[in-house]
Motif scaffolding. Structure first.
Motif, short mmCIF file in Angstrom:
data_model
loop_
_atom_site.label_atom_id
_atom_site.label_comp_id
_atom_site.label_asym_id
_atom_site.label_seq_id
_atom_site.Cartn_x
_atom_site.Cartn_y
_atom_site.Cartn_z
N PHE A 78 38.18 -27.18 5.55
CA PHE A 78 36.96 -27.78 4.98
C PHE A 78 35.75 -26.84 5.21
O PHE A 78 35.63 -26.23 6.29
N LYS A 79 34.97 -26.76 4.24
CA LYS A 79 33.71 -25.98 4.34
C LYS A 79 32.53 -26.88 3.97
O LYS A 79 32.49 -27.47 2.88
N TYR A 80 31.56 -26.95 4.90
CA TYR A 80 30.39 -27.83 4.68
C TYR A 80 29.20 -26.98 4.18
O TYR A 80 28.90 -25.91 4.75
N ILE A 81 28.57 -27.51 3.14
CA ILE A 81 27.42 -26.81 2.52
C ILE A 81 26.19 -27.74 2.56
O ILE A 81 26.31 -28.94 2.23
N LEU A 82 25.01 -27.18 2.96
CA LEU A 82 23.75 -27.98 3.07
C LEU A 82 22.71 -27.43 2.09
O LEU A 82 22.43 -26.21 2.07
N THR A 83 22.09 -28.31 1.31
CA THR A 83 21.02 -27.94 0.36
C THR A 83 19.89 -28.96 0.49
O THR A 83 20.04 -30.03 1.07
N GLY A 84 18.71 -28.62 -0.11
CA GLY A 84 17.58 -29.54 -0.09
C GLY A 84 16.40 -28.98 0.67
O GLY A 84 16.24 -27.76 0.86
N ASP A 85 15.48 -29.85 1.13
CA ASP A 85 14.23 -29.45 1.80
C ASP A 85 14.53 -28.69 3.08
O ASP A 85 15.15 -29.24 4.00
N GLY A 86 14.12 -27.44 3.14
CA GLY A 86 14.25 -26.65 4.36
C GLY A 86 15.64 -26.19 4.67
O GLY A 86 15.87 -25.65 5.77
N ALA A 87 16.62 -26.40 3.75
CA ALA A 87 17.99 -25.97 4.02
C ALA A 87 18.04 -24.45 4.08
O ALA A 87 17.52 -23.76 3.20
N GLY A 88 18.65 -23.90 5.13
CA GLY A 88 18.77 -22.48 5.31
C GLY A 88 17.63 -21.85 6.05
O GLY A 88 17.79 -20.76 6.62
N SER A 89 16.43 -22.47 6.03
CA SER A 89 15.28 -21.92 6.73
C SER A 89 14.90 -22.76 7.94
O SER A 89 14.77 -22.25 9.05
N ILE A 90 14.71 -24.04 7.68
CA ILE A 90 14.37 -24.93 8.79
C ILE A 90 15.63 -25.53 9.38
O ILE A 90 15.77 -25.65 10.60
N PHE A 91 16.55 -25.92 8.51
CA PHE A 91 17.78 -26.57 8.96
C PHE A 91 18.98 -25.68 8.57
O PHE A 91 19.00 -25.11 7.47
N THR A 92 19.94 -25.58 9.50
CA THR A 92 21.20 -24.87 9.25
C THR A 92 22.36 -25.80 9.57
O THR A 92 22.20 -26.79 10.32
N ILE A 93 23.54 -25.49 9.00
CA ILE A 93 24.73 -26.31 9.20
C ILE A 93 25.93 -25.40 9.55
O ILE A 93 26.06 -24.29 9.01
N ASP A 94 26.71 -25.86 10.48
CA ASP A 94 27.97 -25.15 10.81
C ASP A 94 28.99 -25.52 9.75
O ASP A 94 29.34 -26.69 9.60
N GLU A 95 29.40 -24.52 8.97
CA GLU A 95 30.28 -24.81 7.82
C GLU A 95 31.65 -25.31 8.24
O GLU A 95 32.37 -25.89 7.43
N TYR A 96 32.04 -25.12 9.48
CA TYR A 96 33.35 -25.61 9.95
C TYR A 96 33.25 -27.01 10.54
O TYR A 96 34.13 -27.85 10.32
N THR A 97 32.17 -27.27 11.31
CA THR A 97 32.09 -28.56 12.00
C THR A 97 31.10 -29.53 11.34
O THR A 97 31.13 -30.72 11.63
N GLY A 98 30.18 -29.01 10.52
CA GLY A 98 29.16 -29.89 9.91
C GLY A 98 28.00 -30.21 10.82
O GLY A 98 27.22 -31.15 10.55
N THR A 99 27.88 -29.45 11.92
CA THR A 99 26.78 -29.71 12.85
C THR A 99 25.49 -29.10 12.28
O THR A 99 25.46 -27.94 11.84
N ILE A 100 24.39 -29.89 12.31
CA ILE A 100 23.07 -29.48 11.74
C ILE A 100 22.15 -29.12 12.89
O ILE A 100 22.05 -29.85 13.89
N HIS A 101 21.47 -27.97 12.77
CA HIS A 101 20.52 -27.50 13.77
C HIS A 101 19.14 -27.29 13.11
O HIS A 101 19.05 -26.98 11.92
N VAL A 102 18.10 -27.49 13.88
CA VAL A 102 16.73 -27.20 13.45
C VAL A 102 16.30 -25.92 14.12
O VAL A 102 16.55 -25.71 15.32
N THR A 103 15.64 -25.05 13.38
CA THR A 103 15.30 -23.73 13.89
C THR A 103 13.80 -23.54 14.11
O THR A 103 13.39 -22.51 14.66
N GLN A 104 12.96 -24.48 13.68
CA GLN A 104 11.51 -24.31 13.78
C GLN A 104 10.87 -25.56 14.36
O GLN A 104 11.45 -26.65 14.35
N LYS A 105 9.61 -25.38 14.84
CA LYS A 105 8.81 -26.52 15.31
C LYS A 105 8.28 -27.28 14.10
O LYS A 105 7.73 -26.70 13.16
N LEU A 106 8.41 -28.59 14.13
CA LEU A 106 8.00 -29.44 13.00
C LEU A 106 6.74 -30.24 13.37
O LEU A 106 6.51 -30.53 14.55
#
Length: 778
Positions: A78-106
């Motif tokens: 399985f490969k998980y893909i994340l799109t939408g507001d801040g996807a790839g810049s503010i929010f990232t996803i582990d494509e194997y586990t689906g875990t979402i991380h935030v990379t910036q102060k909000l």
């Protein structure tokens, strides 16, 4: 560590907790993958609500949560893909586990949530194993915003002496934190400055009055209000604002005079309306509440008045009547100051007014003399002898010095010739006989002057009435023209007469008419008194003869009712005239009028005959002109017209002297001889030029007329138009006289030669007027 730090730690752990099982399951899946058994289950996404705490300072990506499909066997397919507001810049996803991380102060106040979409695909086939699904990551609020008063600073106005609890104004603060989460945006208001006069409601921010305030003590207050979040607990943020509160004035103070007595002076010589002084009552109020009126009370208000200056609120004391030092030297004027506007609430405490007394001292001044009367009326009979007493006037010096007075008559030289006044005692006498019929009243201006101070002068008017004395006899009001017809009958009224008298009768005039003594035996006329100031003249016989006596003289005696009575004899002239059978007085007057002109009946008939002949001649000329088919002057009509000059003015001008030489007519000798019949055109042109040369000399004009008349009488075959000329002699105002112009023109064939009908008479008519007995040739 404070509560805020503990709260942040607990929230972080709560968000990281879902990430731990997913990592453990991922490793276990890899270890037990060969032994897994396949079973068919319901497929779907599995995740919970995602939250990120705002304002976190990150040194490494922070786990927000995990999303996964329930069909994921954790075998790496399985490969998980994340799109939408801040996807790839503010929010990232582990494509194997689906875990979402935030990379910036909000920052929640900048963006409170993010909308993202998740998709799971098969790595081998690149086909989706789960449909794309949308989810939201909310930014969790922390208390990082302080309250702010966006509408501050505030300003409000309230009436002074307002009761406690009166609302002044409401202040409102806003907090940028999330009001739906925690107490970060829950505010509490408090007053930092303004007590004990003001208070504020903690939850609403409404400022109220805590105690009454007097504007006259202090009219402006500065209040500081604080708004604190976290319901006022420690560790929260706060903000402040200022409120300027002004007290408006009410009429709660009455006017007050600063002095119980005011002292002023006035000279007795001051005219009415003079300003004596000013006073002012002070009122602590302002504006209309301090406006007041000043009034005087008591008997002194008849002498003094006070008016209010609306700009300065001063009371101006003025003189209402003249004062006299010798009569009264001091006055006490009671003055009251009253507020114009009253407040019903404070009126219960008493009237808003104050009273003071003005002491006014009258100063002595050198005053002019004062007459005992404002004017004098005196009488004297007309015809009184020179030096007769008319009356006396008296004046005195009102000052204590009591200076002697000198009298004199002024303003009229004519009156000075009629009257004289004693300079020391004011006695007036006449110096010339007075005639009531000339002037019934005389207005004399007399001055009184202080002998010690000649500048002090007073004037008075003396009215002298001239009393009537019966010194004029009655007379006829007009000249009577009385006529009696020759065929008048006895007892016929021919005239009603009346009388007038220049004297002034107290009981009214009454006149008596009779025949004078020398005419009492007159057998031609009688006089009958009508007892109404008129009398009738009647005939005393039948028939009169103008040939025997043309006029009668009838003396009439008129007596008035004066004391003593006066008599006058007035003579009437009665003219005899020829009348019609009815003995009409109107026709009698017309006949007498004609007789006065010197025209006899024969002469009158001759004049009427001349007028009749002129009318017949005029009609004949009109008929002859209508029958004329062509011009009688066909040759060169311009020669006839070229010398025609029209004069619109009455006197001679430059054109008169330049166009014509009239000096030849100035001679009194005119040489003419009888000539035979000449050419018609030449004759008329000659006559026209001669008519232009007629000057103001009447002898030349008369001789010229007579000569032309002789020529016309000597030539019976001459047509009637050969001697038609118009001579309008208008006087001798200019050198050449006033000449008339021809009233016709030569512009067409049917010429108009009827000068007689347009301007005047022809020679024959003039001859008829010179000699009425001469016949006129047709």
């Amino acid at each position: 560590m404070n509560c805020y730090a503990w709260l942040s730690l607990l929230l972080t752990l709560g968000h990281l907790w879902p990430c731990l099982p997913s990592m453990q399951n991922h490793n276990t899946h890899k270890m037990n993958q060969p032994f897994a058994t396949l079973q068919r289950v319901k497929r779907g996404w599995v995740w919970s609500q995602f939250f990120v705490l705002e304002e976190q300072i990150l040194t490494e990506p922070l786990c927000v949560g995990q999303l996964k499909s329930d069909s994921d066997k954790h075998d790496g397919t399985f490969k998980y893909i994340l799109t939408g507001d801040g996807a790839g810049s503010i929010f990232t996803i582990d494509e194997y586990t689906g875990t979402i991380h935030v990379t910036q102060k909000l920052d929640r106040e900048e963006k409170p949530f993010y909308t993202l979409r998740a998709q799971a695909i098969n790595r081998n086939t690149q086909l989706p194993v789960e449909p794309e699904s949308e989810f939201i990551i909310k930014v969790q609020d922390i208390n990082d915003q302080e309250p702010k008063f966006l509408d501050g600073p505030y300003e409000a106005t309230i009436p002074e002496m307002s009761p406690e609890g009166t609302s002044v104004i409401q202040v409102t603060a806003t907090d940028g934190d999330d009001p739906a989460y925690g107490n970060s945006a829950r505010l509490l208001y408090s007053i930092l400055q303004g007590q004990p006069y003001f208070s504020v409601e903690p939850k609403t921010g409404v400022i109220r009055i805590s105690s009454q305030m007097d504007r006259e003590t202090k009219e402006q207050y500065f209040v500081i209000i604080q708004a604190k979040d976290m319901v006022g607990q420690m560790g929260g943020f706060s903000g402040t604002t200022t409120v300027t509160i002004n007290l408006s004035d009410i009429n709660d103070n009455k006017p007050i005079f600063q002095q119980k007595f005011y002292y002023m002076n006035i000279s007795e010589a001051a005219p009415v309306g003079s300003t004596i002084g000013k006073i002012m009552a002070e009122d602590s109020d302002i504006g209309e509440n301090a406006a007041m009126n000043y009034v005087t009370e008591g008997e002194e208000s008849l002498v003094f008045d006070i008016i209010t200056n609306n700009e300065t609120q001063e009371g101006i004391v003025k003189l209402k009547e003249r004062v006299d030092f010798e009569s009264k030297r001091r006055y006490s004027v009671r003055v009251k100051a009253i507020n114009r506007q009253m407040d019903d609430h404070f009126m219960k405490e008493g009237p808003f007014e104050d009273t003071t007394i003005i002491k006014i001292s009258v100063e002595d001044a050198d005053e002019p003399p004062v007459f005992t009367s404002q004017n004098y009326v005196m009488e004297i009979a007309e015809g009184a002898t020179n030096g007769s007493f008319v009356g006396a006037i008296t004046a005195r010096d009102p000052d204590n010095a009591n200076s002697p007075i000198r009298y004199s008559i002024v303003h009229s030289t004519y009156l000075k010739r009629l009257f004289s006044i004693n300079a020391h005692n004011g006695t007036i006498i006449i110096t010339k006989l007075l005639d009531r019929e000339t002037a019934a009243w005389h207005n004399i201006t007399v001055t009184a002057t202080e002998m010690r101070n000649p500048e002090q002068v007073s004037e008075v008017t003396v009215y002298v009435q001239v009393l009537d004395v019966n010194d004029h006899a009655p007379e006829f009001p007009k000249h009577y023209e009385i006529y009696v017809c020759e065929n008048a009958r006895s007892g016929q009224l021919i005239q009603t007469i009346s009388a007038v008298d220049k004297d002034d009768s107290v009981e009214g005039h009454h006149f008596y008419f009779t025949l004078a003594r020398e005419a009492t035996n007159n057998s031609n006329f009688t006089v009958r008194d009508n007892q109404d100031n008129t009398a009738g003249i009647f005939t005393a016989k039948n028939g009169f003869s103008r040939q025997e006596q043309f006029a009668f003289f009838l003396p009439v005696l008129i007596v008035d009712n004066g004391t003593p009575s006066l008599t006058s004899t007035n003579t009437l002239t009665v003219s005899v005239c020829d009348c019609d059978t009815e003995a009409s007085a109107q026709s009698c007057r017309f006949g007498a009028f004609m007789f006065s002109l010197g025209l006899s009946i024969e002469a009158l008939v001759a004049v009427l005959a001349c007028i009749l002949v002129i009318l017949v001649f005029f009609l004949a000329m009109l008929v002859l002109r209508q029958r004329r088919k062509q011009s009688l002057f066909p040759d060169k009509p311009e020669e006839f017209r070229e010398n025609i000059v029209r004069y619109d003015d009455e006197g001679g001008g430059e054109e008169d002297t330049e166009a014509f030489d009239i000096s030849t007519l100035r001679t009194r000798t005119v040489m003419r001889e009888h000539k035979s019949r000449r050419n018609i055109t030449t004759e008329i042109q000659s006559l026209y030029r001669q008519s232009l040369q007629v000057g103001p000399d009447s002898a030349v004009f008369r001789e010229f007329i007579l000569e032309k008349l002789k020529e016309a009488n000597a030539d019976p075959t001459a047509p009637p138009y050969d001697s038609l000329q118009t001579y309008a002699f208008e006087g001798t105002g200019s050198l050449a006289g006033s000449l008339s112009s021809l009233g016709s023109s030569m512009s067409h064939v049917d010429e108009n030669y009827d000068y007689l009908t347009e301007r005047g008479l022809d020679f024959k008519q003039l001859a008829c007027m010179y000699d009425p007995n001469k016949s006129i040739r047709d």
